[in-house]
Design a protein around this motif. Sequence first.
Motif, PDB file in Angstrom:
ATOM      1  N   ARG A   5      44.163  49.173  40.968  1.00  0.00           N
ATOM      2  CA  ARG A   5      45.033  50.077  40.486  1.00  0.00           C
ATOM      3  C   ARG A   5      43.906  51.162  39.572  1.00  0.00           C
ATOM      4  O   ARG A   5      44.434  52.589  39.491  1.00  0.00           O
ATOM      5  CB  ARG A   5      46.089  49.734  39.606  1.00  0.00           C
ATOM      6  N   LEU A   6      42.757  50.813  39.239  1.00  0.00           N
ATOM      7  CA  LEU A   6      41.928  51.592  38.683  1.00  0.00           C
ATOM      8  C   LEU A   6      41.025  51.927  39.478  1.00  0.00           C
ATOM      9  O   LEU A   6      39.970  53.086  39.572  1.00  0.00           O
ATOM     10  CB  LEU A   6      41.146  50.919  37.717  1.00  0.00           C
ATOM     11  N   GLY A   7      41.108  51.877  40.915  1.00  0.00           N
ATOM     12  CA  GLY A   7      40.261  52.326  42.078  1.00  0.00           C
ATOM     13  C   GLY A   7      38.915  51.676  42.161  1.00  0.00           C
ATOM     14  O   GLY A   7      38.093  52.299  42.983  1.00  0.00           O
ATOM     15  N   ARG A   8      38.857  50.677  41.728  1.00  0.00           N
ATOM     16  CA  ARG A   8      37.293  49.780  41.767  1.00  0.00           C
ATOM     17  C   ARG A   8      37.800  48.820  43.165  1.00  0.00           C
ATOM     18  O   ARG A   8      37.948  47.404  42.765  1.00  0.00           O
ATOM     19  CB  ARG A   8      37.095  49.364  40.577  1.00  0.00           C
ATOM     20  N   ARG A   9      37.881  49.462  44.120  1.00  0.00           N
ATOM     21  CA  ARG A   9      38.351  48.313  45.377  1.00  0.00           C
ATOM     22  C   ARG A   9      37.396  46.896  45.701  1.00  0.00           C
ATOM     23  O   ARG A   9      37.703  46.072  45.834  1.00  0.00           O
ATOM     24  CB  ARG A   9      38.461  49.119  46.571  1.00  0.00           C
ATOM     25  N   ALA A  10      36.236  47.409  45.614  1.00  0.00           N
ATOM     26  CA  ALA A  10      35.491  46.111  46.073  1.00  0.00           C
ATOM     27  C   ALA A  10      35.352  45.080  45.129  1.00  0.00           C
ATOM     28  O   ALA A  10      35.612  43.821  45.422  1.00  0.00           O
ATOM     29  CB  ALA A  10      34.076  46.884  46.135  1.00  0.00           C
ATOM     30  N   ARG A  11      35.342  45.287  43.861  1.00  0.00           N
ATOM     31  CA  ARG A  11      35.470  44.400  42.854  1.00  0.00           C
ATOM     32  C   ARG A  11      36.829  43.537  43.055  1.00  0.00           C
ATOM     33  O   ARG A  11      36.965  42.591  42.648  1.00  0.00           O
ATOM     34  CB  ARG A  11      35.035  44.798  41.403  1.00  0.00           C
ATOM     35  N   ALA A  12      37.793  44.561  42.923  1.00  0.00           N
ATOM     36  CA  ALA A  12      39.236  43.968  42.956  1.00  0.00           C
ATOM     37  C   ALA A  12      39.482  43.137  44.325  1.00  0.00           C
ATOM     38  O   ALA A  12      40.056  42.100  44.127  1.00  0.00           O
ATOM     39  CB  ALA A  12      40.191  45.260  43.523  1.00  0.00           C
ATOM     40  N   ASP A  13      38.929  43.267  45.514  1.00  0.00           N
ATOM     41  CA  ASP A  13      38.792  42.495  46.665  1.00  0.00           C
ATOM     42  C   ASP A  13      38.149  41.044  46.353  1.00  0.00           C
ATOM     43  O   ASP A  13      38.898  40.160  46.852  1.00  0.00           O
ATOM     44  CB  ASP A  13      38.181  43.149  47.747  1.00  0.00           C
ATOM     45  N   ALA A  14      37.188  41.091  45.623  1.00  0.00           N
ATOM     46  CA  ALA A  14      36.420  39.859  45.261  1.00  0.00           C
ATOM     47  C   ALA A  14      37.280  38.992  44.451  1.00  0.00           C
ATOM     48  O   ALA A  14      37.277  37.844  44.552  1.00  0.00           O
ATOM     49  CB  ALA A  14      34.951  40.198  44.549  1.00  0.00           C
ATOM     50  N   GLN A  15      37.876  39.483  43.420  1.00  0.00           N
ATOM     51  CA  GLN A  15      38.789  38.800  42.513  1.00  0.00           C
ATOM     52  C   GLN A  15      39.938  38.400  43.203  1.00  0.00           C
ATOM     53  O   GLN A  15      40.522  37.087  43.079  1.00  0.00           O
ATOM     54  CB  GLN A  15      39.206  39.814  41.282  1.00  0.00           C
ATOM     55  N   LEU A  16      40.746  39.194  43.825  1.00  0.00           N
ATOM     56  CA  LEU A  16      42.011  38.885  44.696  1.00  0.00           C
ATOM     57  C   LEU A  16      41.506  37.599  45.673  1.00  0.00           C
ATOM     58  O   LEU A  16      42.401  36.870  45.876  1.00  0.00           O
ATOM     59  CB  LEU A  16      42.510  40.107  45.503  1.00  0.00           C
ATOM     60  N   ALA A  17      40.407  37.798  46.472  1.00  0.00           N
ATOM     61  CA  ALA A  17      40.141  36.537  47.273  1.00  0.00           C
ATOM     62  C   ALA A  17      39.662  35.413  46.478  1.00  0.00           C
ATOM     63  O   ALA A  17      40.010  34.276  46.890  1.00  0.00           O
ATOM     64  CB  ALA A  17      38.848  37.016  47.825  1.00  0.00           C
ATOM     65  N   ALA A  18      39.078  35.673  45.259  1.00  0.00           N
ATOM     66  CA  ALA A  18      39.080  34.463  44.355  1.00  0.00           C
ATOM     67  C   ALA A  18      40.337  33.631  44.021  1.00  0.00           C
ATOM     68  O   ALA A  18      40.367  32.317  43.979  1.00  0.00           O
ATOM     69  CB  ALA A  18      38.098  34.561  43.351  1.00  0.00           C
ATOM     70  N   ALA A  19      41.109  34.346  43.658  1.00  0.00           N
ATOM     71  CA  ALA A  19      42.535  34.149  43.274  1.00  0.00           C
ATOM     72  C   ALA A  19      43.285  33.461  44.466  1.00  0.00           C
ATOM     73  O   ALA A  19      43.708  32.487  44.295  1.00  0.00           O
ATOM     74  CB  ALA A  19      43.447  35.190  42.764  1.00  0.00           C
ATOM     75  N   ARG A  20      43.114  34.061  45.675  1.00  0.00           N
ATOM     76  CA  ARG A  20      43.878  33.470  46.756  1.00  0.00           C
ATOM     77  C   ARG A  20      43.275  32.119  47.201  1.00  0.00           C
ATOM     78  O   ARG A  20      44.066  31.074  47.365  1.00  0.00           O
ATOM     79  CB  ARG A  20      43.584  34.469  47.895  1.00  0.00           C
ATOM     80  N   ASP A  21      41.890  32.064  47.068  1.00  0.00           N
ATOM     81  CA  ASP A  21      41.479  30.706  47.515  1.00  0.00           C
ATOM     82  C   ASP A  21      41.716  29.538  46.343  1.00  0.00           C
ATOM     83  O   ASP A  21      41.922  28.610  46.617  1.00  0.00           O
ATOM     84  CB  ASP A  21      39.958  30.827  47.548  1.00  0.00           C
ATOM     85  N   GLY A  22      41.752  29.960  45.177  1.00  0.00           N
ATOM     86  CA  GLY A  22      42.196  29.041  43.926  1.00  0.00           C
ATOM     87  C   GLY A  22      43.552  28.551  44.198  1.00  0.00           C
ATOM     88  O   GLY A  22      43.966  27.235  43.957  1.00  0.00           O
ATOM     89  N   PHE A  23      44.643  29.542  44.335  1.00  0.00           N
ATOM     90  CA  PHE A  23      45.777  28.930  44.899  1.00  0.00           C
ATOM     91  C   PHE A  23      46.185  28.316  45.802  1.00  0.00           C
ATOM     92  O   PHE A  23      46.802  27.385  45.853  1.00  0.00           O
ATOM     93  CB  PHE A  23      46.660  30.343  44.861  1.00  0.00           C
ATOM     94  N   ALA A  24      45.518  28.675  46.957  1.00  0.00           N
ATOM     95  CA  ALA A  24      45.378  27.700  47.985  1.00  0.00           C
ATOM     96  C   ALA A  24      44.977  26.315  47.764  1.00  0.00           C
ATOM     97  O   ALA A  24      45.833  25.643  48.734  1.00  0.00           O
ATOM     98  CB  ALA A  24      44.488  28.524  49.256  1.00  0.00           C
ATOM     99  N   SER A  25      44.092  26.181  47.130  1.00  0.00           N
ATOM    100  CA  SER A  25      43.639  24.834  46.965  1.00  0.00           C
ATOM    101  C   SER A  25      44.433  24.104  46.300  1.00  0.00           C
ATOM    102  O   SER A  25      44.428  22.793  46.262  1.00  0.00           O
ATOM    103  CB  SER A  25      42.263  24.843  46.196  1.00  0.00           C
ATOM    104  N   MET A  26      45.406  24.556  45.563  1.00  0.00           N
ATOM    105  CA  MET A  26      46.411  23.928  44.775  1.00  0.00           C
ATOM    106  C   MET A  26      47.770  23.847  45.506  1.00  0.00           C
ATOM    107  O   MET A  26      48.702  23.286  45.038  1.00  0.00           O
ATOM    108  CB  MET A  26      46.679  24.392  43.561  1.00  0.00           C
ATOM    109  N   GLY A  27      47.895  24.280  46.856  1.00  0.00           N
ATOM    110  CA  GLY A  27      49.167  24.682  47.554  1.00  0.00           C
ATOM    111  C   GLY A  27      50.202  25.500  46.883  1.00  0.00           C
ATOM    112  O   GLY A  27      51.303  25.299  47.418  1.00  0.00           O
TER     113      GLY A  27
END
Length: 243
Positions: free
Chosen positions: A136-158
């Motif tokens: 939302r602050l327009g920092r897409r590259a860093r946002a994508d990295a954090q969102l991907a890390a969150a997705r992988d973390g949640f996926a590892s827990m089901g």
Amino acid sequence: MRVPALLARAQVAEAAADSAGVLRALHPLTRLSLPTSVDEPGHWPWHDLYAHALVLSGRSAEADAFLAPHERAAGKREHASARARLAAARGRLLGARNDHVGAVAAFDAALELIGALPLRYDQARIALAYGQTLRRLGRRARADAQLAAARDGFASMGAVTCVARCERELRAGGVHVPRSGADQLTPQEEAVARMVARGQSNREVAAELFLSVKTVQYHLTRIYAKLGIRGRTELAVLRSGDA
């Protein structure tokens, strides 16, 4: 026992991106007549949930006033997990006020604190909130990295619902997230998908493939996310035409 029940309702609402539901669930805990243990840092981890929901509901001034005393208490107690969760809520608040520097500093502090603790779900929650704020602050590259890390973390827990939230955020930011295609599956995921589609239980799949049940569940979470489906029934329908 009412406190954990309310907290559970709030967590379900947060997973569903229902900020109003979070506020409804946790409002009773804001009453002054409750025992002081309800506000003890780390005793019941609800303060950051409430603050995030206030910000997402456009009530930034209330969130600021609510956070301040709890941040002071967590700092005084030197309670790392409470400080991390509250720092993330502060980061979201600063992001809502377009304070780029302050938001990034708060989230980075939150990640550093939580990263030293064995709290994978909180790590993923903070990464998701950080990614949302950065996007939302327009920092897409860093946002994508954090969102991907969150997705992988949640996926590892089901945590399938949370995985879907992360992927919606990634798509909204312009990232292509595969939703279909068996060629997206690894060989082991393909084996798990084929057996589950035939109606075998997780335990049966685990025994046949010499895996733990937890690993099978992890693979299923990844399979559902990759194929854009929600569960075993949809997997069976999708694979019904396989020979």
